[in-house]
Design a protein around this motif. Sequence first.
Motif, PDB file in Angstrom:
ATOM      1  N   ILE A 181      27.213 -54.178 -10.013  1.00 28.11           N
ATOM      2  CA  ILE A 181      26.172 -54.932 -10.710  1.00 28.11           C
ATOM      3  C   ILE A 181      26.860 -56.013 -11.535  1.00 28.11           C
ATOM      4  N   ASP A 209      21.797 -62.213 -13.551  1.00 27.92           N
ATOM      5  CA  ASP A 209      21.073 -61.126 -14.204  1.00 27.92           C
ATOM      6  C   ASP A 209      20.983 -59.925 -13.269  1.00 27.92           C
ATOM      7  N   LYS A 210      21.914 -59.000 -13.438  1.00 30.50           N
ATOM      8  CA  LYS A 210      21.919 -57.746 -12.671  1.00 30.50           C
ATOM      9  C   LYS A 210      21.911 -57.978 -11.160  1.00 30.50           C
ATOM     10  N   GLU A 269      26.667 -59.172 -14.190  1.00 28.10           N
ATOM     11  CA  GLU A 269      25.857 -59.746 -15.263  1.00 28.10           C
ATOM     12  C   GLU A 269      26.717 -60.702 -16.083  1.00 28.10           C
TER      13      GLU A 269
END
Length: 309
Positions: A152, A219-220, A154
């Motif tokens: 993930i 974002d993620k 970010e």
Amino acid sequence: MNTVSKTTAAQPIAGYLPQPEPGLTGEEVIRRAVEMRPLLLADQADCEARGSYSLEMHERFRKAGFYRVLQPKMYGGYEFDLTVFARVIMEIARGCPGTGWGLCLASAHALNVAGIYPKAGQDIMFGTDGEFAAPARAVPSGTATETDDGWIIEGTWDYCSGSPHSNWAIFGVRIIEKNSDGKPVIGTAVVPRDQWEMLDNWRGFIGLKASGSNSIRVDKAIVPKELVVKQNLFAINIDGGTEGYHLHGNSMYSGRMFGFFQTEITSILVGIGYAALDEFESKRCLRRTRDQLDGLKFQGSNSSILLSG
């Protein structure tokens, strides 16, 4: 400095993707860049207004092969040497400095990912058509958090030059592993275009307004494990030879970042220097023409006085 013996290096592997123009030479690519100068000069003002070169210019660059200059042959690139790359960027920057910067920082980083990523990662990035353009921001302004299936991503990275027409982006990240011992690990992540947002914040600057040096926010985003490596672009580990050196059999993919980074920036600056000289010569010729016209007017005025006398 550690080196790898040529006798132990892997041999080049046959390409999996075809080149758009088999037989294209470095000399021809440079010639194409030179021929684009009038178009670049004519579009300078519009480039600065929009913050980047146009989609039409991007397509011209793509068809000319500029994005594939340093890309491995295995993935449909031309794998020319750094001299060809530098000459192309010099000529584009000579026509439009901001465009030269944006193209350079979008096209150059095929070399970096080809150097530090294993084949599985390169298969994903270069895909089925070999189309690859990506800004690179090595400052670890975000994180890569490990999951069972991937990572993930970010963060927000500034000054991502070349981002407007790129289909990937390369980021320095702080790696957070599932079984971490708590020690910070800096790595590199590559994220596809559909998982990042380019911020409209490259306006109102003094110079290089056309360089497309926008910030990018992620974002993620979820990326495969193959798109994150424990390689810091600021301190690439070349012990034993890089992944790219062994995969492609070309020492161009085995170097550290800063030598190449200097090549990028210097090529742009040399082109800007030539652009300044071109402008000076243009102004000088214009002034010479005006002086000549003024001289003719003066002579004509004197002749009229003499005739009337």
